[in-house]
Design an enzyme around this catalytic site. Structure first.
Site, PDB file in Angstrom:
ATOM      1  N   ARG A   1      48.663  10.917 -34.915  1.00 42.10           N
ATOM      2  CA  ARG A   1      47.323  10.332 -34.906  1.00 42.10           C
ATOM      3  C   ARG A   1      46.648  10.615 -36.231  1.00 42.10           C
ATOM      4  NH1 ARG A   1      45.560  13.065 -29.124  1.00 42.10           N
ATOM      5  NH2 ARG A   1      47.373  12.314 -27.977  1.00 42.10           N
TER       6      ARG A   1
ATOM      7  N   ASP B   1      42.587  10.805 -37.614  1.00 42.00           N
ATOM      8  CA  ASP B   1      41.224  10.846 -37.082  1.00 42.00           C
ATOM      9  C   ASP B   1      40.402   9.644 -37.506  1.00 42.00           C
ATOM     10  OD1 ASP B   1      41.542  13.241 -35.803  1.00 42.00           O
ATOM     11  OD2 ASP B   1      40.687  14.440 -37.436  1.00 42.00           O
TER      12      ASP B   1
ATOM     13  N   ARG C   1      42.144  18.658 -43.183  1.00 42.34           N
ATOM     14  CA  ARG C   1      40.722  18.718 -43.547  1.00 42.34           C
ATOM     15  C   ARG C   1      40.176  20.140 -43.465  1.00 42.34           C
ATOM     16  NH1 ARG C   1      38.511  14.418 -39.569  1.00 42.34           N
ATOM     17  NH2 ARG C   1      36.514  15.274 -40.271  1.00 42.34           N
TER      18      ARG C   1
END
Lengths: 256, 256
Positions: free
Chosen positions: B57, B59, B203
């Site tokens: 995935r 974000d 991140r």
């Protein structure tokens, strides 16, 4: 109206995303322009009408990472404060990167020794979500060696009438200092520098060299079109979103 | 419903601008996602519900230049025709760069050997009209040497609990193959590769290394936070628009 005796002249290095603008130059109508937005910001700060001059015009949709502008205003605070105030009053797609006080006689267009542009071609079969907004998408593989060979004919002082119309006066002679293609990952990047450019000159050269790259034209055909000094002999004109004014050079005292 | 006997499995390399999407993964609500758009395009082509799986995935707001997805459909025409048909049915901010038939057992997540991301920080005092949409703007000058020194502690197999939560199962151990900062003009670019990543891991690492770069943290403080294996010890989490999934590597038979 206040006296202009204390006005100082400033030079500003600016960057902009030209996508939303009708070019650099202020328009008579209400269409948004880079010059118009900067003048509006200056009016908000000073309550006066402050004319802004640029090193040259950029067309509708063309970007800049190093456009040079100049204006004269009365300002009681520091240069850094003025830069911050300007940036706070400009739209997000225009920014003052650097601001300096210059000689009151400085003129960003007349004093410029040369201008440099970059043009980006995204040369891949498929469109690109990430590069699409800022490049020209050319699907057919381009032959960079042929494009560079053709480009060498442009270097030096020549009549560029095939590739543009003069912005003022009638001379179509310009001195080209650099014209070179290189690969940068999936992008073909064209670096071009001249003492000055005719209207649409970079995009006309790029569009014509692209015809060499995709083998629509031979190098000889490109040179024949160039030497014809005839605007009608120009190949395609490349679209604006791939073009960036990257720097303007001045004399030794105010080099950008 | 037609038989699936003739269905073939495809691997697609895709690029997307994540700005307008609620991440890769299909949502229950009507929020647009990358997976949802690709499934919708496949339904338009086949009149069937075709589940799409991804290598992982991304974000909300995160981009990809090399995400890998897979799906199985019945398709009577060539692979190139399918790719063109898909691209014609996808929004402009998603594109299939490459499409190939793969073994019917291929799974883009389980078979992946490693994933690589890039993170871009625009490290200049002023905002950037041209880079703003696709980078994290950090005004304070960052010390790249310190950021690189701190990053070396991450290489190897470690518990990364400080920097993320596991997407499935409970293990927070991952093997980091590369973590390196470099300058690219006005941008600080972070290259990071691992066998797999926890949620928000890139991140979280970028946000914490940024604290080293602006000297909020010493390298020792960074390492202490890392070794604490405690999500609460993470520094800031960098914003999504600077992050790009750039490539996914598989075994020798299906290398990307």
């Amino acid at each position: 109206m206040r006296s202009h005796r204390t006005a100082r002249r400033y030079l500003a290095l600016i960057e902009y995303d030209g996508t939303a603008y009708y070019g650099f130059q202020r328009q008579r109508k209400s269409q948004p322009t880079i010059q118009g937005e900067i003048e509006r910001a200056l009016t908000r700060l000073t309550n006066q009408t402050i004319p802004v001059t640029g090193s040259g015009r950029t067309d509708r949709g063309v970007h800049a990472t190093g456009q040079v502008i100049s204006f004269a205003i009365e300002w009681q605070h520091g240069t850094e404060t003025l830069q911050r105030a300007l940036n706070a009053n400009l739209p997000v797609d225009i920014v003052v990167l650097q601001l300096d006080v210059v000689d009151s006689n400085f003129h960003p267009r007349f004093d410029a020794k040369s201008r440099a542009y970059k043009y980006y071609i995204y040369n891949q079969t498929n469109r690109s979500p990430l590069y699409g907004r800022y490049t020209w998408h050319v699907r057919k593989p381009l032959n960079i060696d042929k494009m560079n060979m053709a480009a060498t004919a442009l270097i030096g002082t020549h009549d560029f009438a095939t590739f543009g119309t003069p912005p003022q006066g009638n001379s179509t002679t310009r001195t080209l200092l650099n014209a070179h293609w290189s690969w940068q990952d999936k992008l073909l990047v064209f670096d071009i520098e001249a003492n000055a450019f005719l209207y649409r000159m970079v995009r006309s050269i790029v569009g014509s060299l692209k015809l060499v790259g995709d083998e629509t034209w031979t190098i000889d055909e490109f040179e024949a079109a160039f030497k014809a000094c005839d605007r009608d002999q120009c190949g395609t004109v490349a679209p604006p979103q791939g073009l960036y004014l990257t720097s303007v050079k001045y004399g030794e005292t105010s080099d950008q």
